[in-house]
Design a protein around this motif. Structure first.
Motif, short mmCIF file in Angstrom:
data_model
loop_
_atom_site.label_atom_id
_atom_site.label_comp_id
_atom_site.label_asym_id
_atom_site.label_seq_id
_atom_site.Cartn_x
_atom_site.Cartn_y
_atom_site.Cartn_z
N ARG A 55 41.41 -11.92 70.72
CA ARG A 55 39.76 -12.86 70.46
C ARG A 55 38.18 -12.62 71.13
NH1 ARG A 55 40.65 -17.65 69.53
NH2 ARG A 55 39.07 -18.37 67.94
N LEU A 56 37.05 -13.31 69.95
CA LEU A 56 35.61 -13.59 70.66
C LEU A 56 35.34 -12.02 71.84
CD1 LEU A 56 35.29 -16.79 69.55
CD2 LEU A 56 34.52 -14.45 68.87
N LEU A 57 36.43 -10.67 72.29
CA LEU A 57 36.13 -9.33 73.49
C LEU A 57 34.76 -9.36 73.34
CD1 LEU A 57 38.60 -9.39 75.46
CD2 LEU A 57 38.91 -7.17 74.07
N PRO A 58 34.01 -9.61 74.37
CA PRO A 58 32.66 -8.83 74.23
C PRO A 58 33.00 -7.56 75.12
CG PRO A 58 32.99 -9.80 76.48
CD PRO A 58 34.34 -10.62 75.91
N PRO A 59 32.18 -6.88 74.02
CA PRO A 59 31.88 -5.32 74.71
C PRO A 59 32.07 -4.81 76.23
CG PRO A 59 30.09 -6.29 73.54
CD PRO A 59 30.37 -7.44 74.03
N SER A 61 35.92 -1.75 77.76
CA SER A 61 36.37 -0.80 78.03
C SER A 61 37.24 -1.10 76.95
CB SER A 61 36.52 -0.30 78.75
OG SER A 61 37.68 -1.59 79.48
N ASP A 62 38.19 -2.13 76.92
CA ASP A 62 38.72 -2.49 75.33
C ASP A 62 38.43 -2.32 74.38
OD1 ASP A 62 40.59 -3.15 77.46
OD2 ASP A 62 40.90 -5.16 77.40
N ALA A 63 37.16 -2.88 74.33
CA ALA A 63 36.60 -3.00 72.39
C ALA A 63 34.96 -2.74 72.61
CB ALA A 63 36.46 -4.16 71.83
N VAL A 64 34.58 -1.14 72.64
CA VAL A 64 33.13 -0.82 72.58
C VAL A 64 32.61 -1.81 72.69
CG1 VAL A 64 32.10 1.18 72.59
CG2 VAL A 64 34.26 1.16 72.72
N MET A 65 32.35 -2.48 70.68
CA MET A 65 31.43 -3.00 70.57
C MET A 65 31.74 -4.94 70.62
SD MET A 65 29.76 -1.20 67.65
CE MET A 65 28.95 0.62 67.74
N GLY A 66 33.18 -5.13 71.31
CA GLY A 66 33.89 -6.49 70.94
C GLY A 66 34.63 -6.58 69.70
N SER A 67 34.99 -7.64 69.79
CA SER A 67 36.02 -7.81 68.87
C SER A 67 35.36 -9.70 68.10
CB SER A 67 37.27 -7.97 69.55
OG SER A 67 38.05 -9.41 70.03
N ASP A 68 36.23 -9.82 67.33
CA ASP A 68 35.33 -11.15 66.71
C ASP A 68 36.64 -12.25 67.06
OD1 ASP A 68 36.87 -10.69 64.56
OD2 ASP A 68 36.10 -10.25 62.92
N ALA A 69 36.48 -13.62 66.17
CA ALA A 69 37.19 -14.70 66.34
C ALA A 69 38.52 -14.02 65.04
CB ALA A 69 36.80 -15.88 65.49
N ASP A 73 38.89 -5.45 65.50
CA ASP A 73 37.34 -4.47 66.29
C ASP A 73 35.88 -4.47 65.45
OD1 ASP A 73 37.18 -3.38 68.04
OD2 ASP A 73 37.27 -1.49 66.65
N ILE A 74 34.99 -5.14 66.11
CA ILE A 74 33.57 -5.07 65.50
C ILE A 74 32.99 -3.78 65.06
CG2 ILE A 74 30.93 -5.70 66.22
CD1 ILE A 74 32.79 -7.99 65.50
N MET A 75 33.89 -2.30 66.48
CA MET A 75 33.18 -0.99 66.21
C MET A 75 34.02 -0.48 64.48
SD MET A 75 33.42 2.29 67.61
CE MET A 75 33.20 3.60 67.11
N SER A 76 35.30 -0.42 64.65
CA SER A 76 35.70 -0.35 63.23
C SER A 76 35.24 -1.32 61.73
CB SER A 76 36.91 -0.77 63.46
OG SER A 76 37.57 -0.30 64.03
N GLU A 77 35.00 -1.98 62.03
CA GLU A 77 34.05 -3.06 61.05
C GLU A 77 32.92 -2.34 60.88
OE1 GLU A 77 36.18 -5.21 58.88
OE2 GLU A 77 37.77 -4.89 60.60
N THR A 78 31.90 -2.10 61.25
CA THR A 78 30.51 -2.16 61.10
C THR A 78 30.89 -0.55 60.35
OG1 THR A 78 30.06 -2.97 63.66
CG2 THR A 78 28.30 -1.40 62.38
N VAL A 79 31.49 0.24 60.62
CA VAL A 79 31.67 2.14 60.58
C VAL A 79 32.19 1.42 59.10
CG1 VAL A 79 33.12 4.35 60.02
CG2 VAL A 79 32.01 2.70 62.86
N HIS A 80 33.24 0.48 59.18
CA HIS A 80 33.68 0.34 57.46
C HIS A 80 32.50 0.03 57.03
CE1 HIS A 80 37.90 1.83 58.31
NE2 HIS A 80 37.92 1.10 59.28
#
Lengths: 277, 294
Positions: A55-59, A61-69, A73-80
């Protein structure tokens, strides 16, 4: 790369800036279309998949654009979300062009000054901001049809522009000569439409796409647009609104994607002065 | 001149009737009666009621127009502050960028800036203001008038309740204004009379001050309707983001809850406001540069 385009007898200078801007805009839209088409391949998680990352991982290596609450995965969510926003904006733009621009162009040649009457009605609709009109149309229909509602809300603006452009063409010298030499009105309309499509279709489409994308994102931000799990960029930003002050990455990347989409559309519609015409 | 004013007055009245008819349609379309004749009858009934000032009661039970009118001053205050900021930013920016070389240099940057949707501007302002100036925007703040806040020295509340929303509106207005200004300036710079006046011996400053400037101002005034439409949309967004209970948010909430009496009342207020601004803009423009058509 600089040159001159002859359009209805008037030479129009095309600067390097316009050529570069248009190329960047059309190229950018093409790239976005590829990302949208391959969104399921590019995104590492399906849309709305929770607890993919901590949860709430900043950008990083684990998540390129971070994660939310919810660990999405913010990158996946942004692409979708970009895919939803882009396709909705494309639908709205198609409606605005077919109902607005083409109808506006054809309305000038309607008999009994019916075109002028439609222009008056369209002018009355323009007393209400497009955003408000879109919200009313969504409320009158259903959130499922929000892309169609936004397309219809943009129509009066596009119709008026098309009508005014066609009116000036109908009063132009070539039209007077054509009428004097007995060329039928329909042939003249077809000729004007062909020239208009050839010269201005990218401009009109770019402008309508930029307006559609902005209004769609705004009404989704208000809660009138996309329905989860098919979240678009506006809804993604709205959901990040409660936490973005401490977790900036939740809102920043969807916001950047939205700005890039609008920017590419506006660049594609750039005129000689370096601004959307 | 009188012919132009009469035409403008006729257009104003026609548009007003059209706006009333348009908002009368909303509740009828939302709950359409069966058949064409009942539809027309109900529409006519609504039109006459709204024309006489009866908008019905809102979902909360209060007269719709009374509630809408009570929320309107806050929206007008925000709009007024937004207009002031938009004029300040937009006119200076527009004149700076009206020179052909400046347009070329600044165009890519301006494209990026004007591509940012207004709600992102509002969110960015909150993001900057909260940690830097310790401004807190919350839904719990009372709707106090700006003058009371300033009198009590409550600058924090004044910032979050008025200045940040007004800045959001002002930025949107400035973007619209600088674009109108640049278009008007480009048209004035390319006007064919310029070369003729130069040949007659008039200096560039004379031509610009006596001929180009009035045309630019008139073009801006003729675009007043478009300018105010941009500002009204931006006001709705600012009120939503900064939790202000103005007429624009009232309209959004009423539409979301299908409270058509309230939606109709607020929508007509905005339509009439736009109409008045457009009418005044057209009249002032016809004073400055008299034309055959408005």
């Amino acid at each position: 790369m600089s040159g001159s385009l002859s359009y209805f007898g008037a030479g129009r200078h095309v600067s390097n800036l316009e050529v570069v801007s248009r190329a960047a805009g059309v190229g950018g839209l093409g790239l976005l279309a590829v990302i949208v088409a391959l969104n399921n391949v590019i995104a590492r998680a399906p849309a709305g998949a929770t607890y993919i990352a901590k949860r709430l991982l900043p950008p990083g290596s684990d998540a390129v654009m971070g994660s939310d609450a919810l660990g999405r995965d913010i990158m996946s969510e942004t692409v979708h979300a970009l895919a939803v926003s882009f396709s909705s904006a494309a639908v709205s733009t198609a409606i605005a062009i077919f109902i607005g621009a083409l109808a506006g162009f054809a309305a000038v040649r309607l008999p009994l000054r019916m075109g002028a009457a439609v222009r008056v009605i369209s002018g009355i609709l323009r007393m209400i901001p497009t955003l408000f009109l879109a919200v009313v149309l969504v409320a009158l229909s259903s959130r499922e049809f929000f892309a169609i509602s936004v397309g219809l809300a943009i129509c009066p603006e596009v119709f008026n522009a098309g009508f005014d452009r066609a009116s000036s063409l109908a009063r132009s010298r070539h039209a007077m000569y054509a009428r004097a030499s007995g060329i039928p009105g329909l042939t003249l309309l077809r000729r004007d439409l062909v020239y208009e499509l050839r010269m201005n279709i990218v401009n009109v489409t770019g402008r309508a796409l930029a307006s559609s994308a902005t209004i769609l994102a705004t009404i989704s931000f208000f809660g009138f647009g996309a329905i989860p799990p098919h979240r678009d960029l506006g809804l993604l930003i709205a959901e990040a609104q409660t936490s973005y002050l401490s977790n900036w990455w939740c809102a920043l990347f969807p916001a950047l994607a939205l700005v890039v989409l609008v920017l590419c559309a506006r660049l594609a519609a750039t005129d000689d002065s370096g601004q959307p015409s | 001149m009188w012919r132009i004013w009469l035409l403008a007055a006729a257009q104003f009245l026609g548009s007003l009737v059209g706006a009333i008819l348009l908002v009368s349609l909303l509740p009828v379309i939302a709950h359409p009666p069966d058949g064409l004749w009942p539809f027309v009858t109900e529409l006519a009934e609504r039109f006459l009621k709204i024309g006489s000032g009866d908008f019905g009661r809102s979902a909360a039970g209060s007269p719709a127009m009374t509630s809408a009118w009570a929320a309107f001053p806050l929206t007008v205050q925000l709009l007024g502050l937004g207009v002031a900021l938009a004029l300040l930013m937009g006119i200076s920016l527009g004149f700076l960028l009206s020179a052909p070389r400046a347009i070329r240099a600044a165009a890519p940057l301006l494209q990026i800036v004007t591509s940012v949707p207004v709600f992102l501007v509002g969110l960015a302002l909150i993001w900057v203001a909260t940690p830097s100036f310790h401004v807190i925007t919350s839904a719990d703040e009372p709707d106090l008038a700006l003058s009371i806040m300033v009198r009590h020295g409550d600058w924090n509340s004044a910032w979050s309740a008025y200045f940040l929303p007004a800045l959001t509106i002002g930025v949107a207005g400035a973007a619209h204004l600088q674009m109108s200004l640049r278009r008007a300036a480009a048209a004035a710079w390319m006007a064919p009379y310029r070369s003729g006046l130069r040949m007659m011996g008039l200096g560039l400053l004379d031509i610009n001050l006596r001929f180009a400037l009035p045309e630019i101002i008139a073009a801006l005034l003729r675009d007043a309707r478009g300018f105010i439409l941009t500002l009204i949309s931006a006001t709705a967004i600012a009120e939503w983001i900064f939790h202000r209970n103005g007429a624009a948010v009232l309209f959004l909430n009423a539409t979301a809850s299908h409270d058509w009496a309230m939606a109709t009342a607020t929508l007509l207020l905005f339509a009439v406001f736009t109409l008045i601004v457009g009418f005044v803009g057209d009249l002032l423009a016809s004073f400055i540069v008299p034309e055959d058509t408005l």
